[in-house]
Design an enzyme around this catalytic site. Structure first.
Site, short mmCIF file in Angstrom:
data_model
loop_
_atom_site.label_atom_id
_atom_site.label_comp_id
_atom_site.label_asym_id
_atom_site.label_seq_id
_atom_site.Cartn_x
_atom_site.Cartn_y
_atom_site.Cartn_z
N SER A 255 0.85 -1.19 0.00
CA SER A 255 0.00 0.00 0.00
C SER A 255 0.88 1.23 0.00
O SER A 255 2.02 1.20 0.46
CB SER A 255 -0.91 0.01 1.22
OG SER A 255 -0.21 0.57 2.31
N LYS A 256 0.30 2.31 -0.52
CA LYS A 256 1.12 3.50 -0.72
C LYS A 256 1.57 4.10 0.60
O LYS A 256 2.48 4.92 0.63
CB LYS A 256 0.38 4.53 -1.58
CG LYS A 256 -0.95 4.98 -1.01
CD LYS A 256 -1.59 5.97 -1.96
CE LYS A 256 -2.94 6.40 -1.42
NZ LYS A 256 -4.04 6.24 -2.31
N ARG A 257 0.95 3.70 1.70
CA ARG A 257 1.41 4.21 2.99
C ARG A 257 2.79 3.66 3.34
O ARG A 257 3.57 4.30 4.00
CB ARG A 257 0.40 3.87 4.09
CG ARG A 257 -0.66 4.96 4.24
CD ARG A 257 -1.79 4.53 5.14
NE ARG A 257 -2.67 3.57 4.49
CZ ARG A 257 -3.56 3.90 3.56
NH1 ARG A 257 -3.70 5.14 3.20
NH2 ARG A 257 -4.32 2.98 3.00
N LYS A 258 3.08 2.43 2.87
CA LYS A 258 4.39 1.83 3.21
C LYS A 258 5.42 2.05 2.11
O LYS A 258 6.55 2.39 2.36
CB LYS A 258 4.21 0.33 3.43
CG LYS A 258 3.41 0.04 4.69
CD LYS A 258 3.91 -1.21 5.37
CE LYS A 258 3.32 -1.27 6.76
NZ LYS A 258 2.89 -2.56 7.15
N ASN A 259 5.02 1.74 0.88
CA ASN A 259 5.95 1.83 -0.25
C ASN A 259 5.27 2.60 -1.37
O ASN A 259 4.06 2.49 -1.51
CB ASN A 259 6.22 0.42 -0.81
CG ASN A 259 7.37 -0.24 -0.11
OD1 ASN A 259 8.35 0.40 0.20
ND2 ASN A 259 7.23 -1.53 0.13
#
Ligand code: GLU
Length: 485
Positions: A255-259
């Protein structure tokens, strides 16, 4: 595997930045089509009118073109089974829905949003799984007609068996059995006459003569609904293959929160599409160590859908970096390397527009790299010292960057005007002057307090790069604010 006349598709919904997961599924379908001499088709699934935008559709097309994959039918190239954009096919779905209602496979539902909310509330309170309770399931035909004639809004829902299970074969998961009681009476046609994803997807796969549906595992639980629709319409379902999702190292969903997950992020940073496709393709083939560097032709040759790699798809950026480095060094001639570098710098007009912005700010051209280099750099080397000269404290700077980071996600169209509007609105909400909010962003985005105009720079960098820079800024500022406490 039976493969005569193979037709496969990628069916993205243009509701956000094109995701590397879309490239991953697209590549599988492409390899499948090429392996069996079939067709690879692009269909835009934009039945969700509130979330789909023309900007995102264009980005999906651009991102998929950038990957180097080509499709023989699609909204941009046409084809015999078009249109290939679901919002243009509204009238095509209606007769299929009507047939299902007539034949008893679906029913009209007049429940108001308020009643549905009460129902969900009661289910939550009783600890029951959510799902439609069948309130309108057995309405008499005369009542339905009368209410419709009176203009009462209604949707069409799928009738679902109450006992037993849906048993089917999946090309990846093998034999799957899903109890019917876990399947919701899905809305097939919304009150505005638009079909939902499920209805449109099945009708289109049928009309577009899709033979194999390969998609992410998150759709596995929807297969019973799709099989029911096919059955009620008297149609043969395609073969299903549900591919394991790409995951972070810790196995959590990518997910864009992590990567960073946008394809545009990887193109902006200077990954070669060949390297990204090589990296994604390795998830689908079995090869020995030392044989990882593969062209598309080699991927097609080694691809064997009956013998898929079982080793989960971990999005290992270090491995992608390693492959990209090898592609740059080993697969490009010096001339190609230079040409590709120039193409990359020119992508999305970053360099051209950036130079125009810099023109009034330099006395010698040699000042351009430190001033505008942040438009091309992978990261801007943020450290606590980068934020040192600001008037705001680390805690306040952190608050500003964190608020902006969350709010920017709400912008549907990413351009200078919308960015400026949103930043003005954020400042107002935070009760701060715009000139207090922007300096921390200058630093986060460019690494320096003296740089090119902020809104233009953010627009040129693109949403996914800005997101990543703000994320790094938040990490640096969190450590700083923590150290001060
Ligand atoms: N529109 C769906 C998506 O965005 C497609 C799922 C499918 O391939 O059936 O993932």
């Amino acid at each position: 595997m039976t493969t005569s006349g193979v037709r496969v598709r990628i069916a993205p919904s243009p509701t956000g930045e094109p995701h590397v997961g879309t490239a991953y599924i697209a590549l599988f379908n492409y390899l499948f089509a090429k392996k069996f001499g079939g067709e690879f088709i692009l269909r835009i699934e934009d039945t969700d009118a509130t979330r789909s935008t023309a900007e995102f559709e264009q980005k999906v097309l651009d991102a998929l073109k950038w990957t180097g994959l080509t499709w023989s039918e699609g909204p941009d190239v046409g084809g015999p089974y078009g249109p290939y954009r679901q919002s243009e096919r509204k009238d095509i779905y209606r007769p299929f829905v009507e047939q299902m209602v007539r034949d008893g496979g679906a029913f009209r539902c007049f429940c108001t949003p308020e009643r549905l909310e009460q129902m969900r509330e009661a289910q939550r309170a009783a600890g029951k799984p959510p799902g439609y309770d069948g309130h309108c399931l057995n309405l008499k035909a005369e009542e339905v007609t009368a209410r419709m004639e009176a203009g009462e809004p209604s949707v069409v829902r799928l009738k679902v068996p109450t006992e037993g299970s849906c048993d089917f074969h999946d090309g990846v998961y093998g034999d799957v059995s899903i109890p019917w009681e876990s399947v919701d009476m899905q809305v097939l046609l919304k009150a505005d006459g638009m079909p939902t994803y499920h209805m449109a997807n099945v009708v289109d796969d049928h009309l577009m003569k899709i033979t194999h549906v390969a998609r992410g595992e998150e759709w596995l639980a929807s297969v019973p609904k799709h099989i029911l629709i096919y059955k009620h319409l008297g149609l043969e379902p395609p073969k299903f293959m549900h591919l394991s999702l790409m995951r972070n190292h810790d196995k959590s969903k990518l997910s864009k929160r992590k990567n960073p997950t946008s394809i545009s992020y990887y193109s902006a940073l200077g990954y070669l599409p060949e390297a990204l496709m090589n990296f994604l393709g390795l998830f689908f083939i079995q090869i020995a160590e030392g044989e990882e560097l593969l062209t598309m032709e080699e991927l097609i040759e080694k691809f064997d859908p009956d013998n898929l790699s079982k080793a989960g798809a971990i999005f290992d950026i270090q491995k992608l970096d390693w492959l990209n480095g090898r592609w740059l060094r080993e697969k490009l001639s010096p001339e190609d390397f230079v040409a590709r570098t120039l193409d990359w710098a020119m992508e999305n007009d970053r360099l051209v527009e950036g130079l125009k912005l810099a023109q009034s700010r330099v006395t010698k051209l040699g000042e351009l790299p430190p001033l505008a280099g942040f438009l091309l750099a992978n990261d801007v080397g943020l450290t606590p010292a980068s934020f040192g000269g600001l008037k705001t404290s680390p805690a306040e700077t952190l608050e500003i960057v964190t608020t902006v980071q969350a709010d920017l996600e709400k912008i549907l169209e990413w351009n200078v005007t919308t960015i400026e509007e949103e930043l003005r609105a954020i400042s107002e909400r935070m009760g701060k002057k715009l000139r207090v909010v922007t300096p921390p962003l200058f630093v986060a985005v460019s690494g320096s307090q003296r740089s090119l105009p902020l809104f233009d720079s953010m627009a040129l960098l693109g949403r996914s790069v800005v997101r990543q820079r703000l994320k790094v800024a938040i990490q640096v500022l969190t450590a700083m604010a923590g150290a001060q406490n």
